[in-house]
Design a protein around this motif. Structure first.
Motif, PDB file in Angstrom:
ATOM      1  N   GLY A   1     -25.703  43.925  -2.139  1.00 42.57           N
ATOM      2  CA  GLY A   1     -24.414  44.155  -1.539  1.00 42.57           C
ATOM      3  C   GLY A   1     -24.342  43.591  -0.128  1.00 42.57           C
ATOM      4  O   GLY A   1     -25.242  42.882   0.322  1.00 42.57           O
ATOM      5  N   GLU A   2     -23.260  43.931   0.557  1.00 43.74           N
ATOM      6  CA  GLU A   2     -23.038  43.437   1.912  1.00 43.74           C
ATOM      7  C   GLU A   2     -23.923  44.177   2.903  1.00 43.74           C
ATOM      8  O   GLU A   2     -24.069  45.403   2.854  1.00 43.74           O
ATOM      9  N   VAL A   3     -24.524  43.422   3.833  1.00 45.18           N
ATOM     10  CA  VAL A   3     -25.326  44.005   4.901  1.00 45.18           C
ATOM     11  C   VAL A   3     -24.970  43.292   6.201  1.00 45.18           C
ATOM     12  O   VAL A   3     -24.264  42.277   6.192  1.00 45.18           O
ATOM     13  N   ALA A   4     -25.448  43.799   7.324  1.00 44.45           N
ATOM     14  CA  ALA A   4     -25.229  43.176   8.629  1.00 44.45           C
ATOM     15  C   ALA A   4     -26.576  43.009   9.316  1.00 44.45           C
ATOM     16  O   ALA A   4     -27.412  43.918   9.303  1.00 44.45           O
ATOM     17  N   ILE A   5     -26.784  41.839   9.920  1.00 49.22           N
ATOM     18  CA  ILE A   5     -28.031  41.535  10.608  1.00 49.22           C
ATOM     19  C   ILE A   5     -27.724  41.326  12.088  1.00 49.22           C
ATOM     20  O   ILE A   5     -26.955  40.425  12.438  1.00 49.22           O
ATOM     21  N   PRO A   6     -28.280  42.157  12.984  1.00 52.44           N
ATOM     22  CA  PRO A   6     -28.031  41.954  14.422  1.00 52.44           C
ATOM     23  C   PRO A   6     -28.738  40.696  14.929  1.00 52.44           C
ATOM     24  O   PRO A   6     -29.944  40.543  14.755  1.00 52.44           O
ATOM     25  N   VAL A   7     -27.964  39.786  15.536  1.00 59.13           N
ATOM     26  CA  VAL A   7     -28.527  38.531  16.035  1.00 59.13           C
ATOM     27  C   VAL A   7     -27.924  38.234  17.401  1.00 59.13           C
ATOM     28  O   VAL A   7     -26.753  37.869  17.515  1.00 59.13           O
ATOM     29  N   GLU A   8     -28.697  38.422  18.467  1.00 62.27           N
ATOM     30  CA  GLU A   8     -28.276  38.078  19.825  1.00 62.27           C
ATOM     31  C   GLU A   8     -26.866  38.565  20.135  1.00 62.27           C
ATOM     32  O   GLU A   8     -25.993  37.788  20.520  1.00 62.27           O
ATOM     33  N   GLY A   9     -26.653  39.841  19.934  1.00 63.97           N
ATOM     34  CA  GLY A   9     -25.365  40.422  20.275  1.00 63.97           C
ATOM     35  C   GLY A   9     -24.277  40.232  19.232  1.00 63.97           C
ATOM     36  O   GLY A   9     -23.155  40.694  19.421  1.00 63.97           O
ATOM     37  N   VAL A  10     -24.594  39.560  18.146  1.00 64.48           N
ATOM     38  CA  VAL A  10     -23.613  39.335  17.081  1.00 64.48           C
ATOM     39  C   VAL A  10     -24.101  40.016  15.815  1.00 64.48           C
ATOM     40  O   VAL A  10     -25.292  39.983  15.494  1.00 64.48           O
ATOM     41  N   SER A  11     -23.190  40.639  15.088  1.00 65.52           N
ATOM     42  CA  SER A  11     -23.524  41.232  13.805  1.00 65.52           C
ATOM     43  C   SER A  11     -23.260  40.193  12.717  1.00 65.52           C
ATOM     44  O   SER A  11     -22.112  39.885  12.404  1.00 65.52           O
ATOM     45  N   MET A  12     -24.329  39.609  12.182  1.00 65.09           N
ATOM     46  CA  MET A  12     -24.197  38.536  11.191  1.00 65.09           C
ATOM     47  C   MET A  12     -24.055  39.128   9.794  1.00 65.09           C
ATOM     48  O   MET A  12     -24.963  39.797   9.289  1.00 65.09           O
ATOM     49  N   PRO A  13     -22.929  38.897   9.121  1.00 63.04           N
ATOM     50  CA  PRO A  13     -22.782  39.377   7.744  1.00 63.04           C
ATOM     51  C   PRO A  13     -23.769  38.658   6.821  1.00 63.04           C
ATOM     52  O   PRO A  13     -24.124  37.496   7.051  1.00 63.04           O
ATOM     53  N   ALA A  14     -24.192  39.351   5.790  1.00 70.29           N
ATOM     54  CA  ALA A  14     -25.094  38.747   4.817  1.00 70.29           C
ATOM     55  C   ALA A  14     -24.906  39.440   3.479  1.00 70.29           C
ATOM     56  O   ALA A  14     -24.355  40.544   3.410  1.00 70.29           O
TER      57      ALA A  14
END
Length: 222
Positions: A1-14
């Motif tokens: 399913g959908e998850v979010a990955i924190p990357v340098e202040g941005v929440s990257m959808p995955a």
């Protein structure tokens, strides 16, 4: 399913898919095409999960900004919109991106899923486009029409009449350069049909025509 990955202040959808039980699992990072983490990429993740992998497809273009299409902007302004021909924005139909009419999410194969869609589709998308223009003229509605030609990958994807007409020019050319020249002439002829159609409909004086190519033939740059 959908998850979010924190990357340098941005929440990257995955998108993530994993086997139903067990673990730890070997990990596969699924890299998207330019078209995003669409359903096909998600399906790749699910298939890998069935094979025992933890598959993750991050949205690598999360910082790309506004991806509104020209069709979406113009439709909002009251234009009728249509796309016919090659479509490479994932497996979603052009209708998902602002087009009122389309002939499918065709990739390079055309509506009939033909590995060699030309020369038939070169003529067909022109026919569809001109028919669309006539309908909008009758409805007194401004329109945006996008015709995306397939090009060609073999000699058979050009018209025999074109190859015959170009015989003298092609003499001395070898292999790919020769048939690409014939394919390009067919495309050029279809653009000419569009221009002639606009003249016939008396639309030429208030219609913008933009022609864009992304290849070249031999030493002749388009």
């Amino acid at each position: 399913g959908e998850v979010a990955i924190p990357v340098e202040g941005v929440s990257m959808p995955a998108y993530r898919a994993a086997p139903a039980a067990g673990g730890p699992f070997p990990i596969v990072v699924v890299v998207q095409e330019i078209f995003g983490v669409h359903e096909h990429i998600r399906d790749v993740c699910r298939r890998l999960a069935k094979l025992g992998y933890l598959a993750v497809a991050p949205d690598l273009y999360v910082r790309q900004g506004d991806v509104t299409t020209i069709a979406e902007v113009l439709r909002e302004a009251g234009y009728a919109t249509a796309h016919y021909g090659k479509w490479h924005v994932g497996r979603e139909r052009p209708a998902r991106h602002g087009f009122d009419e389309d002939d499918g999410a065709n990739t390079n194969r055309g509506p009939d899923r033909n590995d060699k869609p030309n020369p038939e589709e070169a003529l067909a998308i022109t026919d569809r486009g001109l028919a669309f223009a006539r309908r909008q003229l009758a409805a007194k509605r401004p329109f945006y029409l996008q015709l995306s030609h397939y090009g060609g990958g073999s000699e058979e994807e050009s018209l025999p009449a074109t190859r015959q007409a170009l015989a003298a020019e092609l003499r001395g050319m070898r292999g790919k350069t020769a048939w690409q020249a014939a394919v390009l002439r067919d495309v050029d002829d279809q653009i000419g049909r569009v221009l002639a159609g606009l003249d016939e409909l008396q639309l030429a004086t208030n219609t913008y025509v933009i022609v864009v190519f992304d290849h070249e033939i031999g030493r002749a740059h388009v």
